[in-house]
Write a protein that holds these residues in place. Structure first.
Motif, PDB file in Angstrom:
ATOM      1  N   SER A   1       0.476  -1.256  -0.127  1.00 45.18           N
ATOM      2  CA  SER A   1      -0.222   0.093   0.160  1.00 45.18           C
ATOM      3  C   SER A   1       1.410   1.351  -0.208  1.00 45.18           C
ATOM      4  CB  SER A   1      -0.814   0.060   1.092  1.00 45.18           C
ATOM      5  OG  SER A   1       0.100  -0.273   2.382  1.00 45.18           O
ATOM      6  N   VAL A   2       2.085   1.401   0.582  1.00 44.86           N
ATOM      7  CA  VAL A   2       2.785   2.538   1.173  1.00 44.86           C
ATOM      8  C   VAL A   2       3.336   3.291  -0.567  1.00 44.86           C
ATOM      9  CG1 VAL A   2       5.130   3.764   1.510  1.00 44.86           C
ATOM     10  CG2 VAL A   2       3.415   2.036   3.087  1.00 44.86           C
ATOM     11  N   SER A   3       4.028   1.416  -1.528  1.00 43.61           N
ATOM     12  CA  SER A   3       4.158   2.124  -3.033  1.00 43.61           C
ATOM     13  C   SER A   3       3.642   2.252  -3.425  1.00 43.61           C
ATOM     14  CB  SER A   3       5.210   1.177  -3.563  1.00 43.61           C
ATOM     15  OG  SER A   3       5.934   0.720  -2.505  1.00 43.61           O
ATOM     16  N   THR A   4       2.609   1.922  -3.900  1.00 40.90           N
ATOM     17  CA  THR A   4       0.900   2.389  -4.874  1.00 40.90           C
ATOM     18  C   THR A   4       0.544   4.033  -4.620  1.00 40.90           C
ATOM     19  OG1 THR A   4       0.194   0.426  -4.275  1.00 40.90           O
ATOM     20  CG2 THR A   4      -1.173   1.665  -5.796  1.00 40.90           C
ATOM     21  N   VAL A   5       0.735   4.885  -2.657  1.00 41.61           N
ATOM     22  CA  VAL A   5      -0.213   5.316  -2.539  1.00 41.61           C
ATOM     23  C   VAL A   5       1.281   6.102  -3.115  1.00 41.61           C
ATOM     24  CG1 VAL A   5      -0.733   6.852  -1.011  1.00 41.61           C
ATOM     25  CG2 VAL A   5      -1.426   4.835  -1.025  1.00 41.61           C
ATOM     26  N   ALA A   6       2.673   6.287  -3.167  1.00 41.39           N
ATOM     27  CA  ALA A   6       3.492   7.380  -3.152  1.00 41.39           C
ATOM     28  C   ALA A   6       3.166   7.296  -4.694  1.00 41.39           C
ATOM     29  CB  ALA A   6       5.023   6.562  -3.146  1.00 41.39           C
ATOM     30  N   VAL A   7       3.363   6.689  -5.860  1.00 35.74           N
ATOM     31  CA  VAL A   7       3.481   6.439  -7.278  1.00 35.74           C
ATOM     32  C   VAL A   7       2.022   7.532  -7.530  1.00 35.74           C
ATOM     33  CG1 VAL A   7       3.388   5.743  -9.584  1.00 35.74           C
ATOM     34  CG2 VAL A   7       4.986   4.245  -7.383  1.00 35.74           C
ATOM     35  N   GLN A   8       0.597   6.805  -7.039  1.00 30.46           N
ATOM     36  CA  GLN A   8      -0.153   7.988  -6.839  1.00 30.46           C
ATOM     37  C   GLN A   8       0.199   9.860  -6.893  1.00 30.46           C
ATOM     38  OE1 GLN A   8      -3.273   6.482  -3.924  1.00 30.46           O
ATOM     39  NE2 GLN A   8      -3.366   4.168  -5.396  1.00 30.46           N
ATOM     40  N   ALA A   9       0.416   9.017  -5.827  1.00 28.97           N
ATOM     41  CA  ALA A   9       1.039  11.091  -5.399  1.00 28.97           C
ATOM     42  C   ALA A   9       2.102  11.300  -6.739  1.00 28.97           C
ATOM     43  CB  ALA A   9       1.820  11.273  -3.860  1.00 28.97           C
ATOM     44  N   ALA A  10       2.137  10.593  -7.278  1.00 27.17           N
ATOM     45  CA  ALA A  10       3.280  11.127  -8.558  1.00 27.17           C
ATOM     46  C   ALA A  10       2.424  11.690  -9.755  1.00 27.17           C
ATOM     47  CB  ALA A  10       4.836  10.198  -8.965  1.00 27.17           C
ATOM     48  N   LEU A  11       1.625  10.600 -10.071  1.00 23.86           N
ATOM     49  CA  LEU A  11       0.926  10.949 -10.792  1.00 23.86           C
ATOM     50  C   LEU A  11      -0.285  11.868 -11.442  1.00 23.86           C
ATOM     51  CD1 LEU A  11       0.108   7.640 -11.717  1.00 23.86           C
ATOM     52  CD2 LEU A  11       0.858   9.050 -13.198  1.00 23.86           C
ATOM     53  N   LEU A  12      -0.396  13.092  -9.617  1.00 21.32           N
ATOM     54  CA  LEU A  12      -1.136  13.806  -9.616  1.00 21.32           C
ATOM     55  C   LEU A  12      -0.625  14.698  -9.492  1.00 21.32           C
ATOM     56  CD1 LEU A  12      -3.136  12.443  -6.463  1.00 21.32           C
ATOM     57  CD2 LEU A  12      -3.758  12.629  -8.861  1.00 21.32           C
TER      58      LEU A  12
ATOM     59  N   MET B   1       2.869   8.036   4.461  1.00 24.18           N
ATOM     60  CA  MET B   1       1.965   5.981   4.618  1.00 24.18           C
ATOM     61  C   MET B   1       3.240   5.797   5.376  1.00 24.18           C
ATOM     62  SD  MET B   1      -0.125   6.973   2.971  1.00 24.18           S
ATOM     63  CE  MET B   1      -1.193   4.938   3.211  1.00 24.18           C
ATOM     64  N   LEU B   2       4.410   5.982   5.374  1.00 23.04           N
ATOM     65  CA  LEU B   2       5.263   4.296   6.054  1.00 23.04           C
ATOM     66  C   LEU B   2       5.313   4.957   7.524  1.00 23.04           C
ATOM     67  CD1 LEU B   2       7.965   2.425   4.764  1.00 23.04           C
ATOM     68  CD2 LEU B   2       9.728   4.796   5.285  1.00 23.04           C
ATOM     69  N   ALA B   3       5.553   6.644   8.122  1.00 22.23           N
ATOM     70  CA  ALA B   3       5.100   6.834   9.253  1.00 22.23           C
ATOM     71  C   ALA B   3       3.876   6.239   9.984  1.00 22.23           C
ATOM     72  CB  ALA B   3       5.546   8.472   9.664  1.00 22.23           C
ATOM     73  N   ALA B   4       2.664   6.371   8.908  1.00 26.93           N
ATOM     74  CA  ALA B   4       1.800   6.297   9.297  1.00 26.93           C
ATOM     75  C   ALA B   4       1.210   4.580  10.061  1.00 26.93           C
ATOM     76  CB  ALA B   4       1.062   6.488   8.601  1.00 26.93           C
ATOM     77  N   ASP B   5       2.415   3.910   8.766  1.00 31.98           N
ATOM     78  CA  ASP B   5       3.045   2.937   9.255  1.00 31.98           C
ATOM     79  C   ASP B   5       2.853   2.352  10.715  1.00 31.98           C
ATOM     80  OD1 ASP B   5       2.672  -0.522   7.401  1.00 31.98           O
ATOM     81  OD2 ASP B   5       4.617  -0.247   8.448  1.00 31.98           O
ATOM     82  N   ALA B   6       4.172   3.273  10.882  1.00 36.18           N
ATOM     83  CA  ALA B   6       5.153   2.900  11.533  1.00 36.18           C
ATOM     84  C   ALA B   6       4.403   2.917  13.222  1.00 36.18           C
ATOM     85  CB  ALA B   6       6.466   3.905  12.006  1.00 36.18           C
ATOM     86  N   VAL B   7       3.655   4.064  12.832  1.00 39.29           N
ATOM     87  CA  VAL B   7       2.516   4.403  14.182  1.00 39.29           C
ATOM     88  C   VAL B   7       2.213   2.599  14.118  1.00 39.29           C
ATOM     89  CG1 VAL B   7       0.626   5.487  15.067  1.00 39.29           C
ATOM     90  CG2 VAL B   7       2.608   7.078  14.385  1.00 39.29           C
TER      91      VAL B   7
END
Length: 365
Positions: free
Chosen positions: A82-93, A224-230
């Motif tokens: 999920s983290v990688s997918t959201v990051a690539v989505q942010a790039a496309l936007l 996203m990585l920080a949220a996962d860490a929490v």
């Protein structure tokens, strides 16, 4: 808010059923790279599209809700990309190309996986070069470490095109692409080396918008990585407190001893502080300002560091049992340590935030 509470409850119920400690251990120690069935269930819930605008096939709920969902996934050590997918989505936007976004984002929002994060963060790959051919662009070279690459259908590659760095999308299933799995400290977030041999690539942005796009991508990845860490830290805290209340020594629960109670209290403060900072950083992504980059860097530094501290404390509270392979405490510690080094170490993030603040202050009239 009600939507966030409902989402957390729904995810918690799904993860309790589909991602218990036994299932995570079996997958992490087995031949599979990630849990495809769990990802399909999450996709059916709309989780991959939470941060994607509705006009591109997503839920349009923003990064704040996506970060809350990622915290729950971290709590369950969910082996999904999920983290990688959201990051690539942010790039496309961030590219600002409506046609490209309309082509790719609906696929990612529906559950197709994309990856592009390296061990050095979101930077141009020195070992990959782009070439213009009569029929389009091709990429040749290798990236030694990419998280979630084994699960990806799309790869986001930052490479030199002769005029400067540029962003490209590559079909990860093409025959010109080879993905070799690597041994990883955290098997719930697999790493792989990616090799490209004249692989067909679609350009997303040229060197003019490169820095801005990669900056937006990295900020999304860090939140996203920080949220996962929490989530990882929160679950480790729960395990430590539960054990401290149940384990008895000298006729008393070990949680009544100051050494244990003070440690658990410090762990609680670390988790809650990190959760608040990550929530603020995610909100800043939804409403960007001049302070967004600093908020993201500081939140990620706090959360990644807290996860390592709290998971290490969980092992210590459990004593000898915490060091055994059978107990899940080590899996949370490994996820925390791996996340800490995946994009940027906390000290580097704090240094970057401090540099930004000082530079900004010097530029003021």
């Amino acid at each position: 808010m009600d939507v966030e509470k409902e989402l957390r409850e729904a995810l918690g119920a799904l993860l309790a059923e589909r991602c218990d400690a036994g299932r995570v251990a079996a997958l992490a120690d087995g031949p599979d790279d990630w849990d495809r069935d769990l990802w399909a269930a999450l996709s059916a819930m709309g989780l991959p599209g939470l941060a994607v605008p509705a006009e591109y096939g997503g839920e349009g709920m923003g990064f704040a809700l996506a970060a809350a969902a990622q915290e729950e996934l971290g709590r369950g050590l969910a082996p999904v990309p999920s983290v990688s997918t959201v990051a690539v989505q942010a790039a496309l936007l961030a590219v600002g190309d409506p046609a490209g976004a309309a082509r790719w984002l609906p696929r990612l929002a529906s559950g197709e996986v994309a990856a592009g994060r390296t061990a050095q963060g979101w930077v141009a790959a020195d070992g990959v070069r782009a070439a213009r051919t009569p029929v389009g662009w091709t990429l040749t070279g290798s990236v030694p470490v990419v998280a979630d690459a084994a699960a990806a259908g799309l790869l986001l590659v930052a490479a030199g095109d002769g005029a400067g760095p540029a962003l490209f999308l590559v079909d990860a299933t093409a025959e010109n692409v080879r993905i070799d799995r690597l041994d990883a400290l955290d098997p719930t977030r697999p790493l792989a080396a990616v090799h490209l041999e004249a692989a067909p690539a679609e350009p997303l942005s040229d060197s003019d918008g490169f820095a801005e796009v990669l900056g937006a991508t990295e900020r999304a990845a860090l939140v996203m990585l920080a949220a996962d860490a929490v989530g990882v830290a929160a679950r480790a805290l729960d395990m430590a407190v539960e054990y401290a209340a149940a384990r008895r020594q000298f006729g008393r629960a070990i949680g009544s001893f100051q050494a244990i109670s003070h440690r658990c209290a410090d762990m609680f403060v670390s988790v809650e502080s990190a959760r608040a900072l990550v929530a603020a950083a995610a909100a800043a992504l939804d409403e960007p300002s001049g302070d967004t980059a600093v908020a993201v860097d500081l939140a990620a530094a706090c959360a990644l560091e807290a996860a390592v501290t709290v998971t290490g404390g969980c092992v210590q509270v459990h004593g000898g049992m915490g060091f055994t392979w059978e107990h899940p405490a080590h899996r949370y510690l490994r996820r925390a340590k791996a996340a800490e080094s995946l994009v940027a170490l906390p000290d580097r993030l704090r240094e970057r935030a401090a540099t930004t603040l000082v530079t900004t202050a010097l530029e003021l009239p």
